[in-house]
Scaffold this active site. Structure first.
Site, PDB file in Angstrom:
ATOM      1  N   LYS A  97       0.856  -1.186   0.000  1.00 10.94           N
ATOM      2  CA  LYS A  97       0.000   0.000   0.000  1.00 10.94           C
ATOM      3  C   LYS A  97       0.888   1.230   0.000  1.00 10.94           C
ATOM      4  O   LYS A  97       1.778   1.366   0.846  1.00 10.94           O
ATOM      5  CB  LYS A  97      -0.901   0.014   1.252  1.00 10.94           C
ATOM      6  CG  LYS A  97      -1.929   1.134   1.247  1.00 10.94           C
ATOM      7  CD  LYS A  97      -3.133   0.731   0.420  1.00 10.94           C
ATOM      8  CE  LYS A  97      -4.037   1.922   0.125  1.00 10.94           C
ATOM      9  NZ  LYS A  97      -3.501   2.798  -0.943  1.00 10.94           N
ATOM     10  N   GLN A 118       7.143   3.927   3.981  1.00  6.69           N
ATOM     11  CA  GLN A 118       5.757   3.467   3.975  1.00  6.69           C
ATOM     12  C   GLN A 118       5.579   2.166   4.763  1.00  6.69           C
ATOM     13  O   GLN A 118       4.525   1.941   5.368  1.00  6.69           O
ATOM     14  CB  GLN A 118       5.295   3.253   2.527  1.00  6.69           C
ATOM     15  CG  GLN A 118       3.800   3.288   2.324  1.00  6.69           C
ATOM     16  CD  GLN A 118       3.226   4.694   2.317  1.00  6.69           C
ATOM     17  OE1 GLN A 118       3.798   5.598   1.735  1.00  6.69           O
ATOM     18  NE2 GLN A 118       2.108   4.886   2.983  1.00  6.69           N
ATOM     19  N   LYS A 121       5.274   3.365   8.415  1.00  7.96           N
ATOM     20  CA  LYS A 121       4.089   4.207   8.552  1.00  7.96           C
ATOM     21  C   LYS A 121       2.825   3.354   8.548  1.00  7.96           C
ATOM     22  O   LYS A 121       1.940   3.502   9.392  1.00  7.96           O
ATOM     23  CB  LYS A 121       4.038   5.215   7.400  1.00  7.96           C
ATOM     24  CG  LYS A 121       2.847   6.155   7.435  1.00  7.96           C
ATOM     25  CD  LYS A 121       2.736   6.988   6.164  1.00  7.96           C
ATOM     26  CE  LYS A 121       3.970   7.795   5.890  1.00  7.96           C
ATOM     27  NZ  LYS A 121       3.800   8.713   4.737  1.00  7.96           N
ATOM     28  N   LYS A 133       5.513   1.788  -2.979  1.00 10.62           N
ATOM     29  CA  LYS A 133       5.416   3.136  -3.541  1.00 10.62           C
ATOM     30  C   LYS A 133       5.691   3.052  -5.034  1.00 10.62           C
ATOM     31  O   LYS A 133       6.316   2.102  -5.506  1.00 10.62           O
ATOM     32  CB  LYS A 133       6.435   4.066  -2.872  1.00 10.62           C
ATOM     33  CG  LYS A 133       6.065   5.535  -2.924  1.00 10.62           C
ATOM     34  CD  LYS A 133       4.964   5.892  -1.942  1.00 10.62           C
ATOM     35  CE  LYS A 133       4.646   7.378  -1.973  1.00 10.62           C
ATOM     36  NZ  LYS A 133       3.662   7.778  -0.959  1.00 10.62           N
ATOM     37  N   ASP A 173      -0.359  10.670  -4.777  1.00  7.88           N
ATOM     38  CA  ASP A 173       0.742  11.357  -4.086  1.00  7.88           C
ATOM     39  C   ASP A 173       0.947  12.648  -4.860  1.00  7.88           C
ATOM     40  O   ASP A 173       0.018  13.090  -5.560  1.00  7.88           O
ATOM     41  CB  ASP A 173       1.996  10.464  -4.070  1.00  7.88           C
ATOM     42  CG  ASP A 173       3.070  10.967  -3.111  1.00  7.88           C
ATOM     43  OD1 ASP A 173       4.014  11.629  -3.585  1.00  7.88           O
ATOM     44  OD2 ASP A 173       2.959  10.735  -1.895  1.00  7.88           O
ATOM     45  N   THR A 217      -4.634  13.371   5.425  1.00  6.47           N
ATOM     46  CA  THR A 217      -3.237  13.545   5.837  1.00  6.47           C
ATOM     47  C   THR A 217      -3.079  14.819   6.666  1.00  6.47           C
ATOM     48  O   THR A 217      -2.423  14.814   7.717  1.00  6.47           O
ATOM     49  CB  THR A 217      -2.297  13.570   4.623  1.00  6.47           C
ATOM     50  OG1 THR A 217      -2.539  12.418   3.805  1.00  6.47           O
ATOM     51  CG2 THR A 217      -0.844  13.575   5.061  1.00  6.47           C
ATOM     52  N   ASN A 248      -2.563  19.824  -0.935  1.00  7.04           N
ATOM     53  CA  ASN A 248      -3.617  19.139  -0.190  1.00  7.04           C
ATOM     54  C   ASN A 248      -3.311  19.009   1.304  1.00  7.04           C
ATOM     55  O   ASN A 248      -4.133  19.360   2.157  1.00  7.04           O
ATOM     56  CB  ASN A 248      -3.828  17.754  -0.825  1.00  7.04           C
ATOM     57  CG  ASN A 248      -4.780  16.891  -0.052  1.00  7.04           C
ATOM     58  OD1 ASN A 248      -4.382  16.205   0.878  1.00  7.04           O
ATOM     59  ND2 ASN A 248      -6.044  16.929  -0.417  1.00  7.04           N
ATOM     60  N   SER A 383      -6.962   5.625   3.535  1.00  8.06           N
ATOM     61  CA  SER A 383      -6.976   4.751   2.356  1.00  8.06           C
ATOM     62  C   SER A 383      -7.350   3.324   2.755  1.00  8.06           C
ATOM     63  O   SER A 383      -8.104   2.639   2.058  1.00  8.06           O
ATOM     64  CB  SER A 383      -5.602   4.747   1.679  1.00  8.06           C
ATOM     65  OG  SER A 383      -5.424   5.900   0.895  1.00  8.06           O
TER      66      SER A 383
END
Length: 451
Positions: A97, A118, A121, A133, A173, A217, A248, A383
């Site tokens: 993911k 990631q 995280k 990624k 992203d 985020t 964003n 997500s």
């Protein structure tokens, strides 16, 4: 500053040297790996089974790296060639993911550093998702909708064979928003003849997307900082906040800061930054950046605000600094200025926006620091909530999803604090985040054998 092995545990030094040797020239990946290695000294002492099973070496080597050609035709009829990437880093906890980044700066090392971050995280969210990624050196800026569509269709024509809701689930992203996700999903559906909603996240609300995903985020970052403030028995009320960026993450972090009583006094873009001591007008900023796609300099036109071209936003005095633009934007010089001006908390909204020297300077000055792998995990957490909704053919309200997001961010903060205490570093958010994420993945890898 190039990371060195001198500050690492002797057991870890040869492992890090192997990372350097096997990944030459990939400085961002080296930095991301070093930041995790720095926290692992007490782990290798307490958990020797990780060393015996070569868990650290294995976690630094992606399970799969995919590089492919992306040919497409521009509006003038000229054939263009870009390069696509997907690094499927670790699936010990669930399907890979992580987002897709479309930007001219994207190289394999960029994608590897993002994918490595990631892993931890995603583990910190407590949700069943692995780390990955991807992206391309394609630049959507200045391209027509038709050109972006043709690029996305060509990109997905190769990538689709590596994806699946139980295999690999990309999201957006930098450079990949709702428009790009729509084109990518349409091509995936066309090729596979399956409406597999859970294969991409960040979708439109009318076709499988989740409430709060746009805000996640930024909101999650502020929820995390709110927990840090609560631990200090204070709040956002009356605090001055500086946020780099105006995309964003920055916009919705600013929105949540204002809702919690703080004042965002400065934001930026690649051209410069704007200071509004009365507090940024978020409706104006949203119109400028999300609708008109203008430059932040336009915000100051006709307003009691000042625009400074170039320079650094970190010169603006504040109580809380939230770097939300891009990697390595806050160095030791900026850190010294922030400290001199009285900053108390720095929390990363972007991926690795603070250099190692900058982080060290802030910590030595007693500034509370929250790394991105913990503080900006709200996006990937939501997500994963979108994946849950897709799997159950359900759709949750904004309030329900926002409450889940806040619970997850509170849980991440609690996990960081508890782990830091357990390993003899009470209050150290960086160590807590690195160790908590690492041990969760490492334990799963031990359980699953040598794969």
């Amino acid at each position: 500053m190039t990371p060195t092995t001198s500050d690492l545990h002797p057991t870890l030094r040869p492992m890090y040297e192997t990372v350097l040797r096997r990944n030459p020239g990939e400085s961002e990946f080296h930095q991301a790996a070093h930041e995790v290695f720095e926290s692992l000294s007490p782990v290798v002492a307490k958990r020797p089974e990780y060393v015996q099973a070569s868990i650290i070496e294995r976690i630094c080597e992606p399970e799969r790296q995919i590089i492919f050609r992306v040919p497409w035709v521009d509006d003038a009829g000229k054939v263009q060639i870009n390069r696509g990437f997907r690094v499927e880093f670790n699936s010990a906890l669930g399907p890979y993911k992580g987002g897709l980044r479309f930007h001219p700066s994207v190289l394999l090392g960029t994608v590897k550093f993002l994918g490595f971050e990631q892993i931890f995280k995603n583990a910190l969210t407590g949700l069943p998702i692995g780390g990955g990624k991807g992206g391309s050196d394609f630049d959507p800026k200045g391209r027509s909708d038709g050109e972006v569509m043709r690029f996305c269709q060509s990109f997905m024509t190769e990538l689709y064979r590596h994806l699946g809701e139980y295999t690999d689930v990309p999201a957006g992203d930098i450079g990949v928003g709702g428009r790009e996700i729509g084109y990518l999903f349409g091509q995936y559906k066309r090729i596979t003849n399956r409406y597999e909603a859970g294969v991409l996240t960040g979708k439109g609300l009318s076709w499988g997307g989740s409430q709060v995903r746009t805000e996640a985020t930024g909101y999650g970052l502020v929820y995390f900082v709110d927990e840090m403030l609560r631990a200090q028995q204070t709040s956002f009320e009356g605090k001055k906040v500086v946020i780099s960026g105006s995309g964003n993450v920055a916009i919705y972090a600013a929105e949540k800061v204002a809702q919690l009583g703080g004042t965002v006094v400065a934001m930026s873009d690649s051209g410069g930054y704007v200071v509004d001591e009365s507090g940024m007008d978020l409706e104006v900023m949203k119109d400028l950046k999300e609708i008109r796609r203008g430059r932040i300099s336009e915000y100051a036109e006709g307003r009691e605000a000042r625009y400074l071209e170039g320079g650094t936003i970190w010169d603006v005095p504040c109580d809380i600094a939230l770097p939300c633009a891009t990697q390595n934007e806050l160095d030791e010089t900026h850190a010294a200025t922030l400290v001199k001006n009285g900053v108390r908390i720095v929390a990363e909204g972007a991926n690795m926006p603070t250099t190692q020297a900058g982080t060290r300077a802030l910590r030595e000055a007693g500034v509370q620091f929250a790394p991105g792998k913990a503080a900006n995990a709200g996006g990937v957490a939501t997500s994963a909530l979108e994946m849950q909704q897709n799997a159950s053919r359900d759709s949750w309200s904004f309030e329900t999803t926002d409450a889940r997001l806040r619970d997850i961010m509170q849980g991440i903060y609690g996990s960081c604090m508890m782990t830091a205490e357990e390993y003899g570093m009470p209050g150290d958010v960086i160590a807590g985040a690195n160790i908590a994420g690492f041990t969760q993945v490492a334990d799963a890898m031990l359980s699953q054998g040598v794969i």
